[in-house]
Design a protein around this motif. Structure first.
Motif, PDB file in Angstrom:
ATOM      1  N   GLY A 191       0.812  -1.194   0.000  1.00 26.13           N
ATOM      2  CA  GLY A 191       0.000   0.000   0.000  1.00 26.13           C
ATOM      3  C   GLY A 191       0.854   1.256   0.000  1.00 26.13           C
ATOM      4  O   GLY A 191       2.066   1.205   0.156  1.00 26.13           O
ATOM      5  N   TRP A 213     -10.075  -5.505   0.616  1.00 28.71           N
ATOM      6  CA  TRP A 213      -9.610  -6.230   1.805  1.00 28.71           C
ATOM      7  C   TRP A 213      -8.547  -5.420   2.543  1.00 28.71           C
ATOM      8  O   TRP A 213      -8.546  -5.331   3.779  1.00 28.71           O
ATOM      9  CB  TRP A 213      -9.056  -7.584   1.388  1.00 28.71           C
ATOM     10  CG  TRP A 213      -8.353  -8.311   2.493  1.00 28.71           C
ATOM     11  CD1 TRP A 213      -8.915  -8.858   3.597  1.00 28.71           C
ATOM     12  CD2 TRP A 213      -6.949  -8.554   2.603  1.00 28.71           C
ATOM     13  NE1 TRP A 213      -7.957  -9.441   4.403  1.00 28.71           N
ATOM     14  CE2 TRP A 213      -6.733  -9.268   3.800  1.00 28.71           C
ATOM     15  CE3 TRP A 213      -5.864  -8.244   1.795  1.00 28.71           C
ATOM     16  CZ2 TRP A 213      -5.473  -9.650   4.202  1.00 28.71           C
ATOM     17  CZ3 TRP A 213      -4.598  -8.636   2.207  1.00 28.71           C
ATOM     18  CH2 TRP A 213      -4.417  -9.331   3.404  1.00 28.71           C
ATOM     19  N   ASN A 214      -7.621  -4.805   1.815  1.00 29.19           N
ATOM     20  CA  ASN A 214      -6.572  -3.997   2.420  1.00 29.19           C
ATOM     21  C   ASN A 214      -7.176  -2.803   3.154  1.00 29.19           C
ATOM     22  O   ASN A 214      -6.757  -2.462   4.270  1.00 29.19           O
ATOM     23  CB  ASN A 214      -5.612  -3.513   1.329  1.00 29.19           C
ATOM     24  CG  ASN A 214      -4.352  -2.917   1.916  1.00 29.19           C
ATOM     25  OD1 ASN A 214      -3.915  -3.308   2.987  1.00 29.19           O
ATOM     26  ND2 ASN A 214      -3.786  -1.956   1.223  1.00 29.19           N
ATOM     27  N   SER A 215      -8.184  -2.166   2.531  1.00 29.34           N
ATOM     28  CA  SER A 215      -8.851  -1.040   3.178  1.00 29.34           C
ATOM     29  C   SER A 215      -9.610  -1.497   4.420  1.00 29.34           C
ATOM     30  O   SER A 215      -9.607  -0.813   5.456  1.00 29.34           O
ATOM     31  CB  SER A 215      -9.811  -0.375   2.184  1.00 29.34           C
ATOM     32  OG  SER A 215     -10.539   0.658   2.800  1.00 29.34           O
ATOM     33  N   SER A 272      -2.438 -14.896  -5.354  1.00 29.45           N
ATOM     34  CA  SER A 272      -3.483 -14.355  -4.495  1.00 29.45           C
ATOM     35  C   SER A 272      -4.847 -14.870  -4.938  1.00 29.45           C
ATOM     36  O   SER A 272      -5.156 -14.882  -6.133  1.00 29.45           O
ATOM     37  CB  SER A 272      -3.468 -12.822  -4.544  1.00 29.45           C
ATOM     38  OG  SER A 272      -4.562 -12.298  -3.829  1.00 29.45           O
ATOM     39  N   PHE A 312      -8.786  -7.209  -3.577  1.00 29.08           N
ATOM     40  CA  PHE A 312      -7.606  -7.069  -2.720  1.00 29.08           C
ATOM     41  C   PHE A 312      -7.535  -5.664  -2.129  1.00 29.08           C
ATOM     42  O   PHE A 312      -7.202  -5.487  -0.954  1.00 29.08           O
ATOM     43  CB  PHE A 312      -6.346  -7.383  -3.520  1.00 29.08           C
ATOM     44  CG  PHE A 312      -5.084  -7.170  -2.742  1.00 29.08           C
ATOM     45  CD1 PHE A 312      -4.641  -8.117  -1.839  1.00 29.08           C
ATOM     46  CD2 PHE A 312      -4.338  -6.010  -2.908  1.00 29.08           C
ATOM     47  CE1 PHE A 312      -3.477  -7.923  -1.108  1.00 29.08           C
ATOM     48  CE2 PHE A 312      -3.179  -5.809  -2.184  1.00 29.08           C
ATOM     49  CZ  PHE A 312      -2.751  -6.769  -1.282  1.00 29.08           C
ATOM     50  N   ARG A 313      -7.844  -4.649  -2.960  1.00 25.92           N
ATOM     51  CA  ARG A 313      -7.833  -3.277  -2.453  1.00 25.92           C
ATOM     52  C   ARG A 313      -8.898  -3.094  -1.377  1.00 25.92           C
ATOM     53  O   ARG A 313      -8.665  -2.400  -0.376  1.00 25.92           O
ATOM     54  CB  ARG A 313      -8.065  -2.291  -3.602  1.00 25.92           C
ATOM     55  CG  ARG A 313      -6.903  -2.188  -4.567  1.00 25.92           C
ATOM     56  CD  ARG A 313      -7.177  -1.172  -5.656  1.00 25.92           C
ATOM     57  NE  ARG A 313      -7.414   0.150  -5.105  1.00 25.92           N
ATOM     58  CZ  ARG A 313      -7.739   1.214  -5.842  1.00 25.92           C
ATOM     59  NH1 ARG A 313      -7.896   1.076  -7.160  1.00 25.92           N
ATOM     60  NH2 ARG A 313      -7.917   2.387  -5.289  1.00 25.92           N
ATOM     61  N   HIS A 319      -7.183  -2.152   7.308  1.00 25.49           N
ATOM     62  CA  HIS A 319      -6.682  -0.880   7.832  1.00 25.49           C
ATOM     63  C   HIS A 319      -7.731  -0.201   8.713  1.00 25.49           C
ATOM     64  O   HIS A 319      -7.426   0.255   9.827  1.00 25.49           O
ATOM     65  CB  HIS A 319      -6.290   0.025   6.658  1.00 25.49           C
ATOM     66  CG  HIS A 319      -5.867   1.401   7.077  1.00 25.49           C
ATOM     67  ND1 HIS A 319      -4.663   1.656   7.694  1.00 25.49           N
ATOM     68  CD2 HIS A 319      -6.504   2.607   6.972  1.00 25.49           C
ATOM     69  CE1 HIS A 319      -4.563   2.942   7.954  1.00 25.49           C
ATOM     70  NE2 HIS A 319      -5.665   3.541   7.527  1.00 25.49           N
ATOM     71  N   SER A 366       7.185 -10.983   5.070  1.00 31.03           N
ATOM     72  CA  SER A 366       6.748  -9.597   5.140  1.00 31.03           C
ATOM     73  C   SER A 366       7.550  -8.819   6.181  1.00 31.03           C
ATOM     74  O   SER A 366       8.008  -7.701   5.924  1.00 31.03           O
ATOM     75  CB  SER A 366       5.258  -9.539   5.465  1.00 31.03           C
ATOM     76  OG  SER A 366       4.830  -8.216   5.636  1.00 31.03           O
TER      77      SER A 366
END
Length: 302
Positions: free
Chosen positions: A1, A209-211, A199, A206-207, A214, A94
């Motif tokens: 990100g 899920w990332n949001s 993935s 994915f965007r 967060h 990671s």
């Protein structure tokens, strides 16, 4: 990100600035046989190792991985075990990737600078190629080569050979630095490509899920702050007899000497039962003792 990229960029910039200051104020090659290599490698490797350890220590995922516990309600199956192994490898990669930003930046910048490398390997250069000091012993040649990083110690007749040796070593160091940068950039790019290929989510999913992750973490932190504050407020109210910040306080409680002693001192996290802990001595006192004792009435109009 974007936040990760910005954080990594800030870490790299701070590392570059720190390396320049560190080199300017502390680095001074000893120009002595046997000491140049140790000194140069120490300045190359030790700060990078320290930055790596700090990178691991400052990453919350490291402590989540160390302190994490498996759920007792899950049945341990082969599929669960395989999933946990995959997750463990992913998290370790990671964490390591984030921790390597500062040490790799340090190594790349110091190699491009060239001073540390020149100091470390100057006495091992085959100087006979330059026609310098051909009729001396190997020990004397090493001693002369060890002084090459310090121009004031080199005899005038060897100044040209010294310049050529310094240029060669600087070239080798800078090439190694750029190769390190290229390898890291290619590795990071391929890692992102492989992660995207394997993935199970689409790009937009994915965007999302990332949001979500967060936002969930931000809301959880806010709830943790508010919940712990309200919980602590109840214990403080029980001890002092009023809620901190209240405007209309009618009376206050006067704690006894025994109670002051009970909440003073040092204490570790104390386990009460299988599911609960005492977080502090005040928390332990509030759970065990009754809020009796002496109260003092406060006049509203002093």
């Amino acid at each position: 990100g974007k936040e990760v990229v910005i954080a990594n960029a800030i870490i790299a910039i701070l590392t570059i600035g720190g390396q320049q200051l560190f080199s300017f104020f502390t680095f001074s090659c000893p120009c002595h046989v046997g000491q140049n290599l140790i000194y140069g490698l120490a300045f190359l490797g030790v700060p990078a190792l320290i930055l790596l350890i700090v990178g691991y220590a400052l990453n919350n995922q490291t402590w989540r991985l160390i302190m994490g516990k498996s759920s007792h309600f899950e049945r341990e199956t082969s599929s669960n075990w395989l999933l946990k192994c995959k997750l463990l490898c992913f998290v370790l990669c990671s964490i390591t990737g984030r921790a390597l930003v500062a040490p790799v930046t340090w190594l790349a910048v110091t190699l491009i600078n060239g001073s540390y490398y020149i100091c470390a390997v100057s006495e091992y250069v085959p100087v006979h190629y330059y026609g310098a000091a051909p009729n001396v012993t190997a020990a004397e040649r090493s001693r002369i080569l060890a002084t090459f990083p310090c121009g004031q110690l080199v005899p005038p007749e060897l100044s040209r050979a010294r310049d050529e040796v310094i240029l060669l070593l600087r070239y080798q160091s800078q090439v190694a630095g750029w190769l390190l940068i290229a390898v890291v950039v290619i590795t990071v790019f391929l890692s992102y490509c492989l992660a995207s290929c394997f993935s199970p989510l689409s790009f937009l999913h994915f965007r999302y899920w990332n949001s979500y992750v967060h936002n969930e973490q931000e809301l959880f932190d806010e709830a943790t702050e508010q919940h712990s504050r309200l919980y602590a407020m109840q214990n403080v109210k029980k001890f002092f007899g009023f809620v901190p910040g209240s405007e209309n306080v009618k009376e206050i409680r006067i704690p006894s000497l025994r109670e002051w002693q009970a909440i003073s001192g040092l204490a570790f996290l104390k386990r009460v039962d299988k599911e609960h802990y005492d977080y502090s001595l005040l928390h332990d006192w509030a759970l065990k003792e009754r809020a009796s004792g002496k109260y003092l009435r406060i006049d509203e109009d002093p």
